[in-house]
Design an enzyme around this catalytic site. Sequence first.
Site, PDB file in Angstrom:
ATOM      1  N   LYS A 277      -1.806   6.117 -22.838  1.00 56.82           N
ATOM      2  CA  LYS A 277      -1.205   6.470 -24.127  1.00 56.82           C
ATOM      3  C   LYS A 277       0.313   6.515 -23.962  1.00 56.82           C
ATOM      4  O   LYS A 277       1.019   5.668 -24.474  1.00 56.82           O
ATOM      5  CB  LYS A 277      -1.737   7.830 -24.600  1.00 56.82           C
TER       6      LYS A 277
ATOM      7  N   PHE B 199     -21.604  11.577 -25.850  1.00 55.82           N
ATOM      8  CA  PHE B 199     -21.069  10.675 -26.883  1.00 55.82           C
ATOM      9  C   PHE B 199     -20.692   9.311 -26.313  1.00 55.82           C
ATOM     10  O   PHE B 199     -20.648   8.332 -27.036  1.00 55.82           O
ATOM     11  CB  PHE B 199     -19.857  11.306 -27.587  1.00 55.82           C
TER      12      PHE B 199
ATOM     13  N   ARG C 262     -15.671  12.385 -33.826  1.00 51.54           N
ATOM     14  CA  ARG C 262     -15.095  13.554 -33.167  1.00 51.54           C
ATOM     15  C   ARG C 262     -15.683  14.767 -33.865  1.00 51.54           C
ATOM     16  O   ARG C 262     -15.092  15.378 -34.734  1.00 51.54           O
ATOM     17  CB  ARG C 262     -13.564  13.554 -33.266  1.00 51.54           C
TER      18      ARG C 262
ATOM     19  N   ASP D   6       0.067  18.883 -21.244  1.00 50.31           N
ATOM     20  CA  ASP D   6      -0.614  17.584 -21.308  1.00 50.31           C
ATOM     21  C   ASP D   6       0.242  16.722 -22.228  1.00 50.31           C
ATOM     22  O   ASP D   6       0.274  16.920 -23.447  1.00 50.31           O
ATOM     23  CB  ASP D   6      -2.030  17.756 -21.864  1.00 50.31           C
TER      24      ASP D   6
ATOM     25  N   PHE E 148      -9.377  19.268 -24.897  1.00 51.05           N
ATOM     26  CA  PHE E 148      -9.735  17.859 -25.007  1.00 51.05           C
ATOM     27  C   PHE E 148     -11.008  17.675 -24.178  1.00 51.05           C
ATOM     28  O   PHE E 148     -11.216  18.408 -23.207  1.00 51.05           O
ATOM     29  CB  PHE E 148      -8.601  16.935 -24.511  1.00 51.05           C
ATOM     30  N   THR E 149     -11.849  16.722 -24.557  1.00 53.15           N
ATOM     31  CA  THR E 149     -13.187  16.592 -23.932  1.00 53.15           C
ATOM     32  C   THR E 149     -13.131  16.555 -22.397  1.00 53.15           C
ATOM     33  O   THR E 149     -13.792  17.341 -21.726  1.00 53.15           O
ATOM     34  CB  THR E 149     -13.903  15.321 -24.439  1.00 53.15           C
TER      35      THR E 149
ATOM     36  N   TYR F 207       0.848  -1.201   0.000  1.00 53.58           N
ATOM     37  CA  TYR F 207       0.000   0.000   0.000  1.00 53.58           C
ATOM     38  C   TYR F 207       0.880   1.247   0.000  1.00 53.58           C
ATOM     39  O   TYR F 207       0.618   2.196  -0.729  1.00 53.58           O
ATOM     40  CB  TYR F 207      -0.899  -0.016   1.242  1.00 53.58           C
TER      41      TYR F 207
HETATM   42  N1  F0G Z   1      -5.523  14.344 -22.539  1.00 53.76           N
HETATM   43  C1  F0G Z   1      -5.481  13.916 -23.799  1.00 53.76           C
HETATM   44  C2  F0G Z   1      -4.742  14.712 -24.833  1.00 53.76           C
HETATM   45  C3  F0G Z   1      -6.112  12.715 -24.152  1.00 53.76           C
HETATM   46  O1  F0G Z   1      -6.064  12.298 -25.407  1.00 53.76           O
HETATM   47  C4  F0G Z   1      -6.789  11.981 -23.149  1.00 53.76           C
HETATM   48  C5  F0G Z   1      -7.491  10.750 -23.478  1.00 53.76           C
HETATM   49  C6  F0G Z   1      -6.806  12.470 -21.854  1.00 53.76           C
HETATM   50  C7  F0G Z   1      -6.148  13.659 -21.576  1.00 53.76           C
HETATM   51  C8  F0G Z   1      -7.504  11.740 -20.748  1.00 53.76           C
HETATM   52  O2  F0G Z   1      -6.786  10.599 -20.426  1.00 53.76           O
HETATM   53  O3  F0G Z   1      -8.321   8.682 -20.970  1.00 53.76           O
HETATM   54  O4  F0G Z   1      -6.385   8.387 -19.421  1.00 53.76           O
HETATM   55  O5  F0G Z   1      -8.355   9.675 -18.724  1.00 53.76           O
HETATM   56  N2  F0G Z   1      -7.799  10.407 -24.638  1.00 53.76           N
HETATM   57  C9  F0G Z   1      -8.466   9.153 -24.977  1.00 53.76           C
HETATM   58  C10 F0G Z   1      -8.723   9.096 -26.463  1.00 53.76           C
HETATM   59  C11 F0G Z   1      -9.688   8.881 -24.187  1.00 53.76           C
HETATM   60  O6  F0G Z   1      -9.348   8.115 -26.890  1.00 53.76           O
HETATM   61  O7  F0G Z   1      -8.286   9.957 -27.211  1.00 53.76           O
HETATM   62  P1  F0G Z   1      -7.508   9.259 -19.858  1.00 53.76           P
END
Ligand code: F0G
Length: 482
Positions: free
Chosen positions: A266, A455, A389, A223, A132-133, A80
């Site tokens: 990623k 989405f 997208r 990021d 980003f979303t 832990y």
């Molecule tokens: N920032 C970027 C540029 C991303 O592409 C993503 C995730 C995140 C933050 C969030 O990271 O998914 O680990 O919580 N992109 C994925 C995609 C979901 O399919 O492009 P996460």
Amino acid sequence: MSKVKFYYGDSVPLEMHKVRIVQKLNLPPIERRLEAMTEAGFNTFLLKNRDVFMDMLTDSGVNAMSDRQQAAMLEADDSYAGSETYTKLENKIEEIFGKKYFLPTHQGRACENIISQAFVTKGSIVPMNYHFTTTKAHIVLNGGTVEEIFEDEALNITSKHPFKGNMNIAKLKDLIETNGAEKIAFVRLEAGTNLIGGQPFAVENMKEVRKVCDEYGLMLVLDASLLADNLYFIKEREENCKDMSIREITREIADLSDLIYFSARKLGCARGGGICTNNEEIYLKMREYITLYEGFLTYGGMSVREMEAITIGLDETMDENMINQGPQFISYMTDQLLNRGVPVVTPAGGLGCHINAMEFVGHIPQSEYPAGALAAALYIVSGVRGMERGTLSEQRDEDGNETLSQMELVRLAMPRRVFTLSQVKYAVDRIAWLYENRHLISGLKFIDEPNVLRFFFGKLSTTTDWPSQLVAKFREDFGESL
Ligand code: F0G
């Protein structure tokens, strides 16, 4: 992927790895694919993997791991608090990024939650090269707003600009002057800018952004989720960086950032995330949130096995022959589609190949989600799962009106080291066929529309019975073929 020249025929990307574990794929007949798409409410997020042939939804958490990563996972130190595995990861972060404080999280959006809670307040503004979303959702949730400060070229679908992810410095300064620096929570640069087609920024541009941040005393947040692709493009396209190693370029970018966060789904080809900085004050502001939302400071919601895999994955990201596989496959796919007249985003970026739905199905109004309809149609005719997208990925405004997206893209992500070139050729073939038959595709409408991140779970139906016509034409042209 190496720079091997072919003596006969066209040069194709050459893999610098071999496959030692495989997963069987299933390609159901088109009639079942139509059934599966209908069950999924014409939302590719809701398809079951067993119905998918090529999963190009995302590169998130689905990149192939190396033998070294798998081996490291076996010797993970489970505890832990104070796990040796954590220390290895922390050391690797310091080695690569030169940042001594590291906060582990379970994935990228968890970093965004914590950064937003720590630094965004009601009325604050976060300028960024593009949103980003999940980033935007967290900033808005904390009372802030996002301001996109991109170059005009960023939204030009067909372009030759090598760095469409660059920030417009004059506009950034103007925004700060107009609103006052005290209103700016931080400036955010996204590597491999996701929503405009995986487009990179240049080191030169980042230096300019840094200067502005210094001038106004602002924090620069990077990021780095898609940093691997961005590094490759800098090495390939930026004159001043041609003689630098990937490690040197990484360090230069890191030194320009006050805070770096990343999705390790990623970056590092595993599953997890993290935030790092050299600034103790920044670190202390975020630390308590980790224990509150993620887990203790030496795992942050990640399994120790994944942390081992990230440590090796980050190390492997410093290898040019590893990080160039994605962009080179994407470039191959983009060129093949261009040769067949299919409208795609250029120059080819990282992350995936992006089809321009606004042009592909220009007869579908944005209010009927052209990119969503195209993603559904593509799955039906090929078993290839992409991601919408466009307008569907936006949220309605306060009055319930649609926010029409600046772009309508279907993203076909290229998870690293996963697909073979013949699979990519198959996808190109079916996309080209669909393009010839694009007049058969019509729009979508919501039958179940969630208020937030619609989405992901929203369900839709078609505006006409176009999928049946598509299936009939497919059978006419392909006979019994899958
Ligand atoms: N920032 C970027 C540029 C991303 O592409 C993503 C995730 C995140 C933050 C969030 O990271 O998914 O680990 O919580 N992109 C994925 C995609 C979901 O399919 O492009 P996460």
